[in-house]
Write a protein that holds these residues in place. Structure first.
Motif, PDB file in Angstrom:
ATOM      1  N   LEU A  66       0.820  -1.212   0.000  1.00 47.81           N
ATOM      2  CA  LEU A  66       0.000   0.000   0.000  1.00 47.81           C
ATOM      3  C   LEU A  66       0.856   1.265   0.000  1.00 47.81           C
ATOM      4  O   LEU A  66       0.405   2.315  -0.446  1.00 47.81           O
ATOM      5  N   ALA A  67       2.079   1.184   0.489  1.00 50.09           N
ATOM      6  CA  ALA A  67       2.951   2.352   0.517  1.00 50.09           C
ATOM      7  C   ALA A  67       3.665   2.581  -0.812  1.00 50.09           C
ATOM      8  O   ALA A  67       4.202   3.654  -1.040  1.00 50.09           O
ATOM      9  N   SER A  68       3.639   1.601  -1.713  1.00 52.93           N
ATOM     10  CA  SER A  68       4.379   1.756  -2.970  1.00 52.93           C
ATOM     11  C   SER A  68       3.843   2.883  -3.854  1.00 52.93           C
ATOM     12  O   SER A  68       4.642   3.579  -4.481  1.00 52.93           O
ATOM     13  N   PRO A  69       2.528   3.136  -3.968  1.00 50.40           N
ATOM     14  CA  PRO A  69       2.091   4.286  -4.771  1.00 50.40           C
ATOM     15  C   PRO A  69       2.582   5.611  -4.205  1.00 50.40           C
ATOM     16  O   PRO A  69       2.848   6.546  -4.963  1.00 50.40           O
ATOM     17  N   LEU A  70       2.717   5.702  -2.883  1.00 49.61           N
ATOM     18  CA  LEU A  70       3.245   6.932  -2.303  1.00 49.61           C
ATOM     19  C   LEU A  70       4.691   7.148  -2.719  1.00 49.61           C
ATOM     20  O   LEU A  70       5.107   8.268  -3.006  1.00 49.61           O
ATOM     21  N   ALA A  71       5.455   6.076  -2.775  1.00 47.20           N
ATOM     22  CA  ALA A  71       6.845   6.192  -3.213  1.00 47.20           C
ATOM     23  C   ALA A  71       6.908   6.561  -4.694  1.00 47.20           C
ATOM     24  O   ALA A  71       7.749   7.354  -5.105  1.00 47.20           O
ATOM     25  N   MET A  72       6.007   6.004  -5.496  1.00 43.11           N
ATOM     26  CA  MET A  72       5.985   6.326  -6.924  1.00 43.11           C
ATOM     27  C   MET A  72       5.591   7.788  -7.147  1.00 43.11           C
ATOM     28  O   MET A  72       6.054   8.433  -8.088  1.00 43.11           O
ATOM     29  N   ALA A  73       4.734   8.323  -6.281  1.00 43.32           N
ATOM     30  CA  ALA A  73       4.301   9.709  -6.428  1.00 43.32           C
ATOM     31  C   ALA A  73       5.440  10.686  -6.161  1.00 43.32           C
ATOM     32  O   ALA A  73       5.406  11.819  -6.626  1.00 43.32           O
ATOM     33  N   MET A  74       6.449  10.255  -5.456  1.00 47.44           N
ATOM     34  CA  MET A  74       7.557  11.137  -5.120  1.00 47.44           C
ATOM     35  C   MET A  74       8.715  11.045  -6.117  1.00 47.44           C
ATOM     36  O   MET A  74       9.720  11.711  -5.945  1.00 47.44           O
ATOM     37  N   THR A  75       8.582  10.204  -7.128  1.00 48.91           N
ATOM     38  CA  THR A  75       9.648  10.106  -8.119  1.00 48.91           C
ATOM     39  C   THR A  75       9.637  11.342  -9.003  1.00 48.91           C
ATOM     40  O   THR A  75       8.624  12.024  -9.142  1.00 48.91           O
ATOM     41  N   GLN A  76      10.744  11.613  -9.620  1.00 53.04           N
ATOM     42  CA  GLN A  76      10.877  12.803 -10.443  1.00 53.04           C
ATOM     43  C   GLN A  76      10.130  12.626 -11.752  1.00 53.04           C
ATOM     44  O   GLN A  76      10.155  11.562 -12.373  1.00 53.04           O
ATOM     45  N   CYS A  77       9.462  13.679 -12.193  1.00 49.44           N
ATOM     46  CA  CYS A  77       8.733  13.650 -13.459  1.00 49.44           C
ATOM     47  C   CYS A  77       9.726  13.673 -14.622  1.00 49.44           C
ATOM     48  O   CYS A  77      10.808  14.247 -14.510  1.00 49.44           O
ATOM     49  N   PRO A  78       9.343  13.085 -15.752  1.00 45.30           N
ATOM     50  CA  PRO A  78      10.214  13.149 -16.925  1.00 45.30           C
ATOM     51  C   PRO A  78      10.436  14.594 -17.373  1.00 45.30           C
ATOM     52  O   PRO A  78       9.611  15.475 -17.122  1.00 45.30           O
ATOM     53  N   GLN A  79      11.535  14.815 -18.047  1.00 48.79           N
ATOM     54  CA  GLN A  79      11.943  16.159 -18.448  1.00 48.79           C
ATOM     55  C   GLN A  79      10.920  16.841 -19.357  1.00 48.79           C
ATOM     56  O   GLN A  79      10.733  18.039 -19.294  1.00 48.79           O
ATOM     57  N   GLU A  80      10.229  16.078 -20.206  1.00 51.59           N
ATOM     58  CA  GLU A  80       9.331  16.691 -21.186  1.00 51.59           C
ATOM     59  C   GLU A  80       8.074  17.297 -20.563  1.00 51.59           C
ATOM     60  O   GLU A  80       7.358  18.050 -21.215  1.00 51.59           O
ATOM     61  N   PHE A  81       7.775  17.003 -19.306  1.00 50.79           N
ATOM     62  CA  PHE A  81       6.585  17.567 -18.684  1.00 50.79           C
ATOM     63  C   PHE A  81       6.798  19.007 -18.261  1.00 50.79           C
ATOM     64  O   PHE A  81       5.890  19.806 -18.319  1.00 50.79           O
ATOM     65  N   GLY A  82       7.962  19.349 -17.817  1.00 48.65           N
ATOM     66  CA  GLY A  82       8.302  20.736 -17.493  1.00 48.65           C
ATOM     67  C   GLY A  82       7.479  21.337 -16.368  1.00 48.65           C
ATOM     68  O   GLY A  82       6.863  20.647 -15.575  1.00 48.65           O
ATOM     69  N   GLU A  83       7.478  22.673 -16.320  1.00 47.38           N
ATOM     70  CA  GLU A  83       6.762  23.412 -15.284  1.00 47.38           C
ATOM     71  C   GLU A  83       5.285  23.516 -15.603  1.00 47.38           C
ATOM     72  O   GLU A  83       4.891  23.563 -16.764  1.00 47.38           O
ATOM     73  N   LYS A  84       4.484  23.601 -14.563  1.00 50.26           N
ATOM     74  CA  LYS A  84       3.043  23.792 -14.723  1.00 50.26           C
ATOM     75  C   LYS A  84       2.766  25.283 -14.845  1.00 50.26           C
ATOM     76  O   LYS A  84       3.435  26.114 -14.250  1.00 50.26           O
ATOM     77  N   SER A  85       1.732  25.625 -15.597  1.00 47.41           N
ATOM     78  CA  SER A  85       1.427  27.036 -15.835  1.00 47.41           C
ATOM     79  C   SER A  85       0.835  27.685 -14.592  1.00 47.41           C
ATOM     80  O   SER A  85       0.335  27.023 -13.676  1.00 47.41           O
ATOM     81  N   THR A  86       0.856  29.002 -14.583  1.00 49.70           N
ATOM     82  CA  THR A  86       0.284  29.757 -13.476  1.00 49.70           C
ATOM     83  C   THR A  86      -1.222  29.541 -13.404  1.00 49.70           C
ATOM     84  O   THR A  86      -1.789  29.451 -12.311  1.00 49.70           O
ATOM     85  N   ALA A  87      -1.882  29.440 -14.547  1.00 47.75           N
ATOM     86  CA  ALA A  87      -3.330  29.199 -14.559  1.00 47.75           C
ATOM     87  C   ALA A  87      -3.664  27.854 -13.932  1.00 47.75           C
ATOM     88  O   ALA A  87      -4.676  27.714 -13.225  1.00 47.75           O
ATOM     89  N   PHE A  88      -2.836  26.851 -14.166  1.00 52.85           N
ATOM     90  CA  PHE A  88      -3.035  25.530 -13.567  1.00 52.85           C
ATOM     91  C   PHE A  88      -2.981  25.618 -12.050  1.00 52.85           C
ATOM     92  O   PHE A  88      -3.844  25.078 -11.344  1.00 52.85           O
ATOM     93  N   TRP A  89      -1.973  26.323 -11.525  1.00 53.68           N
ATOM     94  CA  TRP A  89      -1.842  26.465 -10.074  1.00 53.68           C
ATOM     95  C   TRP A  89      -2.973  27.315  -9.498  1.00 53.68           C
ATOM     96  O   TRP A  89      -3.476  27.034  -8.410  1.00 53.68           O
ATOM     97  N   LEU A  90      -3.383  28.364 -10.223  1.00 50.70           N
ATOM     98  CA  LEU A  90      -4.492  29.180  -9.734  1.00 50.70           C
ATOM     99  C   LEU A  90      -5.781  28.371  -9.645  1.00 50.70           C
ATOM    100  O   LEU A  90      -6.556  28.513  -8.696  1.00 50.70           O
TER     101      LEU A  90
END
Length: 105
Positions: free
Chosen positions: A19-43
């Motif tokens: 059950l803890a494995s998805p939490l560990a997967m969520a903390m892995t680094q995103c691939p380079q092509e995803f980049g930063e999220k836009s300001t509108a996304f965060w808003l």
């Protein structure tokens, strides 16, 4: 299999690790092509979270206003029940914010 902590059976420990494995997967680094999220996304994410927080407070205030003329015992039982309802809305909003806006690539 790793050594299970004292007082915890091996099958239960295996389930806890699974059950803890998805939490560990969520903390892995995103691939380079995803980049930063836009300001509108965060808003949008913060706006959704704020709506749930405000909704929880409004729910509690409405319960307090609706029970103003009720008998003493039902009034206080409903008012006390409104506090966990408010906290549940807050946690739901935080969960949505976390799962859909923070822990996504």
């Amino acid at each position: 299999m790793p050594f299970a902590p004292p007082g915890l059976s091996r099958p239960l420990f295996a389930v806890a690790l699974y059950l803890a494995s998805p939490l560990a997967m969520a903390m892995t680094q995103c691939p380079q092509e995803f980049g930063e999220k836009s300001t509108a996304f965060w808003l949008l994410g913060w706006a959704i979270f704020a709506l749930f927080v405000i909704g929880g407070v409004v729910l509690m205030l409405l319960i307090f206003r609706a029970t103003r003329h009720a008998q003493r015992r039902p009034r206080w039982l409903l008012r006390i029940a409104s506090i966990p309802a408010m906290l549940a809305l807050w946690m739901l909003g935080f969960g949505i914010f976390l799962s859909q806006f923070v822990l996504v690539c």
